[in-house]
Design a protein around this motif. Sequence first.
Motif, PDB file in Angstrom:
ATOM      1  N   THR A  22       0.825  -1.203   0.000  1.00 32.33           N
ATOM      2  CA  THR A  22       0.000   0.000   0.000  1.00 32.33           C
ATOM      3  C   THR A  22       0.860   1.255   0.000  1.00 32.33           C
ATOM      4  OG1 THR A  22      -1.762  -1.160   1.173  1.00 32.33           O
ATOM      5  CG2 THR A  22      -1.807   1.242   1.247  1.00 32.33           C
ATOM      6  N   VAL A  23       1.874   1.263   0.834  1.00 31.78           N
ATOM      7  CA  VAL A  23       2.769   2.421   0.912  1.00 31.78           C
ATOM      8  C   VAL A  23       3.499   2.626  -0.410  1.00 31.78           C
ATOM      9  CG1 VAL A  23       4.849   3.308   2.031  1.00 31.78           C
ATOM     10  CG2 VAL A  23       3.012   2.350   3.408  1.00 31.78           C
ATOM     11  N   LEU A  24       3.931   1.538  -1.033  1.00 31.15           N
ATOM     12  CA  LEU A  24       4.621   1.659  -2.325  1.00 31.15           C
ATOM     13  C   LEU A  24       3.674   2.110  -3.431  1.00 31.15           C
ATOM     14  CD1 LEU A  24       6.920  -1.492  -2.206  1.00 31.15           C
ATOM     15  CD2 LEU A  24       7.591   0.908  -1.936  1.00 31.15           C
ATOM     16  N   ALA A  25       2.413   1.723  -3.342  1.00 35.30           N
ATOM     17  CA  ALA A  25       1.435   2.105  -4.365  1.00 35.30           C
ATOM     18  C   ALA A  25       0.987   3.556  -4.224  1.00 35.30           C
ATOM     19  CB  ALA A  25       0.220   1.187  -4.301  1.00 35.30           C
ATOM     20  N   LEU A  26       1.098   4.109  -3.027  1.00 37.56           N
ATOM     21  CA  LEU A  26       0.678   5.486  -2.779  1.00 37.56           C
ATOM     22  C   LEU A  26       1.871   6.314  -2.330  1.00 37.56           C
ATOM     23  CD1 LEU A  26      -2.572   4.672  -0.771  1.00 37.56           C
ATOM     24  CD2 LEU A  26      -2.436   5.394  -3.147  1.00 37.56           C
ATOM     25  N   PRO A  27       2.688   6.782  -3.267  1.00 37.33           N
ATOM     26  CA  PRO A  27       3.904   7.502  -2.877  1.00 37.33           C
ATOM     27  C   PRO A  27       3.634   8.825  -2.173  1.00 37.33           C
ATOM     28  CG  PRO A  27       3.610   7.578  -5.254  1.00 37.33           C
ATOM     29  CD  PRO A  27       2.544   6.667  -4.708  1.00 37.33           C
ATOM     30  N   ASN A  28       2.462   9.423  -2.366  1.00 34.55           N
ATOM     31  CA  ASN A  28       2.141  10.697  -1.726  1.00 34.55           C
ATOM     32  C   ASN A  28       1.511  10.530  -0.345  1.00 34.55           C
ATOM     33  OD1 ASN A  28       3.041  12.012  -4.009  1.00 34.55           O
ATOM     34  ND2 ASN A  28       1.015  12.051  -4.944  1.00 34.55           N
ATOM     35  N   LEU A  29       1.443   9.301   0.104  1.00 37.49           N
ATOM     36  CA  LEU A  29       0.816   9.013   1.390  1.00 37.49           C
ATOM     37  C   LEU A  29       1.665   9.559   2.532  1.00 37.49           C
ATOM     38  CD1 LEU A  29      -1.447   7.433   2.900  1.00 37.49           C
ATOM     39  CD2 LEU A  29       0.108   5.501   2.909  1.00 37.49           C
ATOM     40  N   GLU A  30       1.034  10.366   3.374  1.00 37.84           N
ATOM     41  CA  GLU A  30       1.735  10.879   4.544  1.00 37.84           C
ATOM     42  C   GLU A  30       1.638   9.833   5.655  1.00 37.84           C
ATOM     43  OE1 GLU A  30       0.619  14.777   5.767  1.00 37.84           O
ATOM     44  OE2 GLU A  30       0.416  15.445   3.703  1.00 37.84           O
ATOM     45  N   MET A  31       2.790   9.463   6.177  1.00 39.53           N
ATOM     46  CA  MET A  31       2.845   8.428   7.201  1.00 39.53           C
ATOM     47  C   MET A  31       3.169   9.065   8.551  1.00 39.53           C
ATOM     48  SD  MET A  31       2.251   5.565   5.702  1.00 39.53           S
ATOM     49  CE  MET A  31       2.918   4.283   6.700  1.00 39.53           C
ATOM     50  N   PRO A  32       2.218   9.071   9.464  1.00 41.71           N
ATOM     51  CA  PRO A  32       2.533   9.567  10.803  1.00 41.71           C
ATOM     52  C   PRO A  32       3.574   8.673  11.484  1.00 41.71           C
ATOM     53  CG  PRO A  32       0.159   9.356  10.485  1.00 41.71           C
ATOM     54  CD  PRO A  32       0.818   8.722   9.312  1.00 41.71           C
ATOM     55  N   ASP A  33       4.314   9.247  12.411  1.00 47.83           N
ATOM     56  CA  ASP A  33       5.362   8.490  13.109  1.00 47.83           C
ATOM     57  C   ASP A  33       4.810   7.276  13.848  1.00 47.83           C
ATOM     58  OD1 ASP A  33       7.279  10.224  12.204  1.00 47.83           O
ATOM     59  OD2 ASP A  33       7.248  11.478  14.006  1.00 47.83           O
ATOM     60  N   ILE A  34       3.570   7.366  14.293  1.00 51.58           N
ATOM     61  CA  ILE A  34       2.979   6.261  15.059  1.00 51.58           C
ATOM     62  C   ILE A  34       2.902   4.994  14.211  1.00 51.58           C
ATOM     63  CG2 ILE A  34       0.597   6.910  14.520  1.00 51.58           C
ATOM     64  CD1 ILE A  34       1.767   5.488  17.856  1.00 51.58           C
ATOM     65  N   ILE A  35       2.692   5.139  12.915  1.00 51.00           N
ATOM     66  CA  ILE A  35       2.623   3.959  12.048  1.00 51.00           C
ATOM     67  C   ILE A  35       3.987   3.287  11.976  1.00 51.00           C
ATOM     68  CG2 ILE A  35       2.217   3.147   9.690  1.00 51.00           C
ATOM     69  CD1 ILE A  35       0.077   5.301   9.450  1.00 51.00           C
ATOM     70  N   GLY A  36       5.029   4.084  11.840  1.00 54.54           N
ATOM     71  CA  GLY A  36       6.381   3.519  11.834  1.00 54.54           C
ATOM     72  C   GLY A  36       6.701   2.814  13.134  1.00 54.54           C
ATOM     73  N   GLN A  37       6.264   3.397  14.255  1.00 52.36           N
ATOM     74  CA  GLN A  37       6.495   2.764  15.556  1.00 52.36           C
ATOM     75  C   GLN A  37       5.754   1.435  15.648  1.00 52.36           C
ATOM     76  OE1 GLN A  37       5.160   5.778  18.257  1.00 52.36           O
ATOM     77  NE2 GLN A  37       7.041   6.987  18.080  1.00 52.36           N
ATOM     78  N   GLN A  38       4.517   1.408  15.159  1.00 47.57           N
ATOM     79  CA  GLN A  38       3.741   0.165  15.205  1.00 47.57           C
ATOM     80  C   GLN A  38       4.359  -0.910  14.315  1.00 47.57           C
ATOM     81  OE1 GLN A  38      -0.005   1.954  14.167  1.00 47.57           O
ATOM     82  NE2 GLN A  38      -0.743   1.888  16.280  1.00 47.57           N
ATOM     83  N   VAL A  39       4.895  -0.507  13.176  1.00 45.05           N
ATOM     84  CA  VAL A  39       5.548  -1.476  12.294  1.00 45.05           C
ATOM     85  C   VAL A  39       6.795  -2.032  12.973  1.00 45.05           C
ATOM     86  CG1 VAL A  39       6.819  -1.717  10.122  1.00 45.05           C
ATOM     87  CG2 VAL A  39       4.610  -0.559  10.151  1.00 45.05           C
ATOM     88  N   HIS A  40       7.580  -1.149  13.612  1.00 48.53           N
ATOM     89  CA  HIS A  40       8.778  -1.618  14.326  1.00 48.53           C
ATOM     90  C   HIS A  40       8.394  -2.558  15.472  1.00 48.53           C
ATOM     91  CE1 HIS A  40      12.056   0.429  12.362  1.00 48.53           C
ATOM     92  NE2 HIS A  40      11.306   1.525  12.294  1.00 48.53           N
ATOM     93  N   GLU A  41       7.319  -2.225  16.195  1.00 51.74           N
ATOM     94  CA  GLU A  41       6.861  -3.106  17.274  1.00 51.74           C
ATOM     95  C   GLU A  41       6.457  -4.468  16.715  1.00 51.74           C
ATOM     96  OE1 GLU A  41       3.697  -1.081  19.277  1.00 51.74           O
ATOM     97  OE2 GLU A  41       5.013   0.524  19.990  1.00 51.74           O
TER      98      GLU A  41
END
Length: 128
Positions: A22-41
């Motif tokens: 999904t992230v690769l398909a939507l290059p203009n997608l703004e990703m909040p930091d919380i999503i990155g934290q959840q992925v790392h978790e």
Amino acid sequence: MRRRVGRDIEAASRVLGSLSRTVLALPNLEMPDIIGQQVHEALDALHLAMLAAKEGDYIAAGREARAAHASAEAAFSHPAILAQLSFPESHKLGVYMPLFFPALLTVMLALLREVQHHVQCSRKAGKG
């Protein structure tokens, strides 16, 4: 117990893969930091689940696999991503173009007339 751990690990991996696509398909997608934290978790929990399963501790592996799946689902179902999935760029174009095109056409025609009028006035001023 082992099968349940395997299913949870597979489900978390599948959700993270979907999120990645999904992230690769939507290059203009703004990703909040919380999503990155959840992925790392989720990735950390997956790693711990795999280590625990390798050591034969299926209770800890199950706990970590469930945590990984929950974190992956939370990241994928974040409102920032759901909003983009609900209203992709092509949808916005299809909705707003019929609204703005008539106005844009009117403005362009008026601009064309003004340019033609300016050219005609310049020609008359040059002859007179």
